[in-house]
Every structure is written in structure tokens, then in C-alpha cells.
Design a protein around this motif. Structure first.
Motif, mmCIF file in Angstrom:
data_model
loop_
_atom_site.group_PDB
_atom_site.id
_atom_site.type_symbol
_atom_site.label_atom_id
_atom_site.label_comp_id
_atom_site.label_asym_id
_atom_site.label_seq_id
_atom_site.Cartn_x
_atom_site.Cartn_y
_atom_site.Cartn_z
ATOM 1 N N UNK A 156 0.851 -1.260 -0.036
ATOM 2 C CA UNK A 156 0.117 -0.027 -0.015
ATOM 3 C C UNK A 156 0.854 1.245 0.020
ATOM 4 N N UNK A 157 2.171 1.141 0.073
ATOM 5 C CA UNK A 157 3.077 2.238 0.232
ATOM 6 C C UNK A 157 4.063 2.211 -0.783
ATOM 7 N N UNK A 158 3.755 1.342 -1.847
ATOM 8 C CA UNK A 158 4.757 1.312 -3.017
ATOM 9 C C UNK A 158 5.753 0.261 -2.930
ATOM 10 N N UNK A 159 5.783 -0.462 -1.880
ATOM 11 C CA UNK A 159 6.628 -1.674 -1.577
ATOM 12 C C UNK A 159 5.796 -2.965 -1.382
ATOM 13 N N UNK A 160 6.646 -3.851 -1.007
ATOM 14 C CA UNK A 160 5.776 -5.262 -0.885
ATOM 15 C C UNK A 160 5.819 -5.899 0.540
ATOM 16 N N UNK A 161 4.859 -6.498 0.930
ATOM 17 C CA UNK A 161 4.933 -7.111 2.282
ATOM 18 C C UNK A 161 4.739 -8.641 2.010
ATOM 19 N N UNK A 162 5.145 -9.427 2.940
ATOM 20 C CA UNK A 162 4.904 -10.809 2.706
ATOM 21 C C UNK A 162 3.620 -11.417 3.469
ATOM 22 N N UNK A 163 2.915 -12.092 2.497
ATOM 23 C CA UNK A 163 1.615 -12.790 2.989
ATOM 24 C C UNK A 163 1.707 -14.067 3.856
ATOM 25 N N UNK A 164 2.583 -14.909 3.070
ATOM 26 C CA UNK A 164 2.948 -15.971 4.000
ATOM 27 C C UNK A 164 4.376 -16.649 3.267
ATOM 28 N N UNK A 165 5.190 -17.393 3.843
ATOM 29 C CA UNK A 165 6.018 -18.245 3.413
ATOM 30 C C UNK A 165 5.959 -19.616 3.616
ATOM 31 N N UNK A 166 6.600 -20.343 2.887
ATOM 32 C CA UNK A 166 6.675 -21.863 2.817
ATOM 33 C C UNK A 166 7.914 -22.337 2.417
ATOM 34 N N UNK A 167 8.240 -23.666 3.037
ATOM 35 C CA UNK A 167 9.411 -24.512 2.730
ATOM 36 C C UNK A 167 8.864 -25.503 1.980
ATOM 37 N N UNK A 168 9.513 -26.235 1.304
ATOM 38 C CA UNK A 168 9.103 -27.487 0.407
ATOM 39 C C UNK A 168 9.290 -28.611 0.883
ATOM 40 N N UNK A 169 9.020 -28.971 2.300
ATOM 41 C CA UNK A 169 9.089 -30.044 2.983
ATOM 42 C C UNK A 169 7.684 -30.698 2.767
ATOM 43 N N UNK A 170 7.623 -31.789 2.331
ATOM 44 C CA UNK A 170 6.065 -32.422 2.177
ATOM 45 C C UNK A 170 5.510 -32.553 3.313
ATOM 46 N N UNK A 171 4.158 -32.511 3.176
ATOM 47 C CA UNK A 171 3.212 -32.479 4.345
ATOM 48 C C UNK A 171 2.244 -33.570 3.797
ATOM 49 N N UNK A 172 1.555 -34.162 4.688
ATOM 50 C CA UNK A 172 0.808 -35.246 4.442
ATOM 51 C C UNK A 172 -0.605 -35.163 5.246
ATOM 52 N N UNK A 173 -1.608 -35.897 5.015
ATOM 53 C CA UNK A 173 -2.704 -35.573 5.766
ATOM 54 C C UNK A 173 -2.535 -35.661 7.308
ATOM 55 N N UNK A 174 -1.894 -36.624 7.828
ATOM 56 C CA UNK A 174 -1.764 -36.463 9.442
ATOM 57 C C UNK A 174 -1.343 -35.067 9.901
ATOM 58 N N UNK A 175 -0.159 -34.538 9.138
ATOM 59 C CA UNK A 175 0.228 -33.397 9.373
ATOM 60 C C UNK A 175 -0.825 -32.448 9.645
ATOM 61 N N UNK A 176 -1.654 -32.163 8.330
ATOM 62 C CA UNK A 176 -2.819 -31.401 8.525
ATOM 63 C C UNK A 176 -3.581 -31.425 9.718
ATOM 64 N N UNK A 177 -3.831 -32.952 10.028
ATOM 65 C CA UNK A 177 -4.651 -33.097 11.228
ATOM 66 C C UNK A 177 -4.170 -32.317 12.254
ATOM 67 N N UNK A 178 -2.749 -32.401 12.532
ATOM 68 C CA UNK A 178 -2.258 -31.816 13.662
ATOM 69 C C UNK A 178 -2.435 -30.397 13.556
ATOM 70 N N UNK A 179 -2.030 -29.625 12.678
ATOM 71 C CA UNK A 179 -2.236 -28.196 12.348
ATOM 72 C C UNK A 179 -3.813 -27.847 12.886
ATOM 73 N N UNK A 180 -4.676 -28.523 12.216
ATOM 74 C CA UNK A 180 -6.037 -28.310 11.933
ATOM 75 C C UNK A 180 -6.434 -27.996 13.520
ATOM 76 N N UNK A 181 -6.031 -29.452 14.348
ATOM 77 C CA UNK A 181 -6.370 -29.311 15.694
ATOM 78 C C UNK A 181 -6.017 -28.210 16.449
ATOM 79 N N UNK A 182 -4.963 -27.370 16.047
ATOM 80 C CA UNK A 182 -4.640 -26.487 17.102
ATOM 81 C C UNK A 182 -5.540 -25.219 16.319
ATOM 82 N N UNK A 183 -5.564 -25.001 15.086
ATOM 83 C CA UNK A 183 -6.389 -23.939 14.677
ATOM 84 C C UNK A 183 -7.824 -23.830 15.082
ATOM 85 N N UNK A 184 -8.213 -25.132 15.032
ATOM 86 C CA UNK A 184 -9.781 -25.363 15.396
ATOM 87 C C UNK A 184 -10.233 -25.123 16.840
ATOM 88 N N UNK A 185 -9.138 -25.508 17.507
ATOM 89 C CA UNK A 185 -9.517 -25.803 19.240
ATOM 90 C C UNK A 185 -8.887 -25.144 20.133
#
Length: 275
Positions: A172-201
């Protein structure tokens, strides 16, 4: 792995309004990605109201496809991954850290896919809410404008000692801001279950403390953060419009603006919880 064989692909694509080819090409990826972002809403209502979010594919099909409801990144990406698997795409699931100006290191609770097609790799991020309307090629310094919305992808140190990729948008001021970052470490459904539990509860998750909804249209973005409703034109060519709602207004705004029709019980629960 993502149970694509259990997906009702016809119903999913009908929900998206997609009638194109079903072959694993770049054209198909772009079209399905765009249709998903425009058709499936982003919201945290189950986390806010119930502190319970299921990633079971049958539950996701019922909620996001048949009932036309919304969800957050883990729900979007689990459903989307099943569809891409069924369509024959080669992809890896990833986790990223939302930044948006945060100085401290936040947990890696944002889900997205890296899709390999036609000899190139594409970051396909359909679950951010304000998601790009197309995949972004994984090339350092890739600067692109997608339907009026600029993005910049850079390879960099994303946390101390960890190299990865950072997706930027204008600050908004002529520059850039990071919205998100990511590594290329593969994730699996069980990994998403762990993250989802934290976010949801978790009491430490912002999604258990206030309602948050987003709807992307080609020409604008609507966001509801608590009681603050903001409409931002695509490309920010015009100033955003902001309004503070009263709790009783929420169910109608959710239906009229975000395309989400709550049951009577849900509407009452939402209004009472916000109050």
C-alpha cells in the motif's frame, strides 16, 4: 493418499461451475484453481462456534460441496487435493507461515499445494481466503499480476536457518509485504490433522475468538473480521470501504454478501457469541 477415489468429482466440479477438460494439464489446473477460489467461501465459523473442524473427506464433501458452506485452508486444500489426485495431477502438499506484517514467528498453519505440470512447478494456494486467482510458478523473483492483483515470489531465508519461498503482495506504500512463506518439506494428511487441531480448538488460535470470512470476486474482495466488514476493489484502484456491523446484522450480511446461509440455530449462536 488424499482419497481421490472417494471424491464425487462430478459434484465437486458442478459446485465450481467447471465444465472443462479433465486432463492434468496447465490449462486445467488454472481453470480449476480459479473456479475453486471464486466458488468455495473461506470462513472459520465451525472453529468459532464449535471448536471442531473435520478433515474427513466425506464431511468436507457434505459441507463444502453439497451444503455450499465455506471453510479454512485445511478444509479447502484437503478437498482440492482429492480433486487434483482424481484428475491425475502430480503434487506435494505444503505448510506455510502467515506473516502479514507479523514480526514474531507464527506457527506453520497455512496449507497449500505445489503442483508439477508440464515440466514446471506451480504454487497453488486456494485456501488463503484472499487467494490468487491462478497458480504462481515457483521461480525466484517471479512478479506477476493476476486479474489486477500483483504478487511477487522470492526464494529467501523464511525462518532462522531455513530457506524457502515468500509470497508477497503490495504493502500500500509502493513496496511489498510478505503474506506467507513456505518451505518445500512435504506434508501429509496426518500433518494437516495436527495443524487443524490447533487452529480449530486452541484458545491461542485467533479462529476460536472471532468470526472471520472472505469472499473473492474478480473485481473485489469482501472480508468480515469480527464485526468489521471491508470491501476492497481488485488492484486497490479505489479506496476500501469499511463498515462496523451490529451483531444482529451478521446473518443477513453472511447470506447476501458472502453467499452463506446459516441454519436458524447457527444464526442465533453466531449473534449471541459475538455479543
Amino acid at each position: 493418499m488424499w482419497h481421490g477415489e472417494q471424491l464425487d468429482l462430478d459434484a465437486y466440479l458442478a459446485r465450481l461451475g467447471y465444465e472443462g477438460e479433465r486432463t492434468p494439464t496447465l490449462e486445467t489446473l488454472r481453470a480449476v484453481h480459479r473456479a475453486h477460489v471464486l466458488s468455495v467461501r473461506w470462513d472459520n465459523l465451525d472453529s468459532f462456534l464449535y471448536r471442531a473442524v473435520s478433515l474427513d473427506l466425506a464431511d468436507l464433501q457434505d459441507k463444502l460441496v453439497r451444503r455450499g458452506r465455506g471453510g479454512y485452508c485445511y478444509e479447502h486444500v484437503t478437498l482440492y487435493a482429492a480433486a487434483l489426485e482424481r484428475l491425475g495431477f502430480d503434487f506435494t502438499a505444503l505448510s506455510g507461515r502467515v506473516r502479514l506484517g507479523a514480526e514474531k514467528i507464527l506457527p506453520a498453519t497455512h496449507a497449500m499445494l505445489l503442483v508439477r505440470v508440464e515440466g514446471r512447478a506451480w504454487l497453488s494456494d486456494v485456501g488463503f481466503g484472499d487467494s490468487p486467482l491462478a497458480p504462481i510458478e515457483l521461480v525466484d523473483g517471479n512478479r506477476t499480476v493476476i486479474e489486477g492483483r500483483p504478487f511477487l515470489l522470492r526464494r529467501t531465508e523464511v525462518t532462522p536457518g531455513a530457506d524457502g519461498w515468500a509470497l508477497h503482495h503490495p504493502d500500500g506504500a509502493g513496496g511489498w509485504t510478505v503474506r506467507h512463506n513456505v518451505t518445500l518439506t512435504p506434508q501429509y494428511p496426518v500433518d494437516y490433522q495436527v495443524g487443524n487441531h490447533f487452529v480449530a480448538t486452541s484458545a491461542h488460535s485467533p479462529f476460536t475468538r472471532r468470526p472471520f470470512l472472505q469472499r473473492v470476486r474478480p473485481d473485489r474482495l469482501d472480508q468480515l473480521d469480527g464485526l468489521t466488514w471491508t470491501t476492497t476493489p481488485a488492484g486497490a484502484t479505489e479506496p476500501a470501504q469499511e463498515r462496523t456491523l451490529e451483531p444482529y446484522e451478521l446473518p443477513k450480511v453472511l447470506e447476501d454478501t458472502f453467499g452463506l446461509e446459516l441454519t436458524g440455530h447457527e444464526a442465533e449462536s453466531l449473534v449471541e457469541r459475538v455479543r
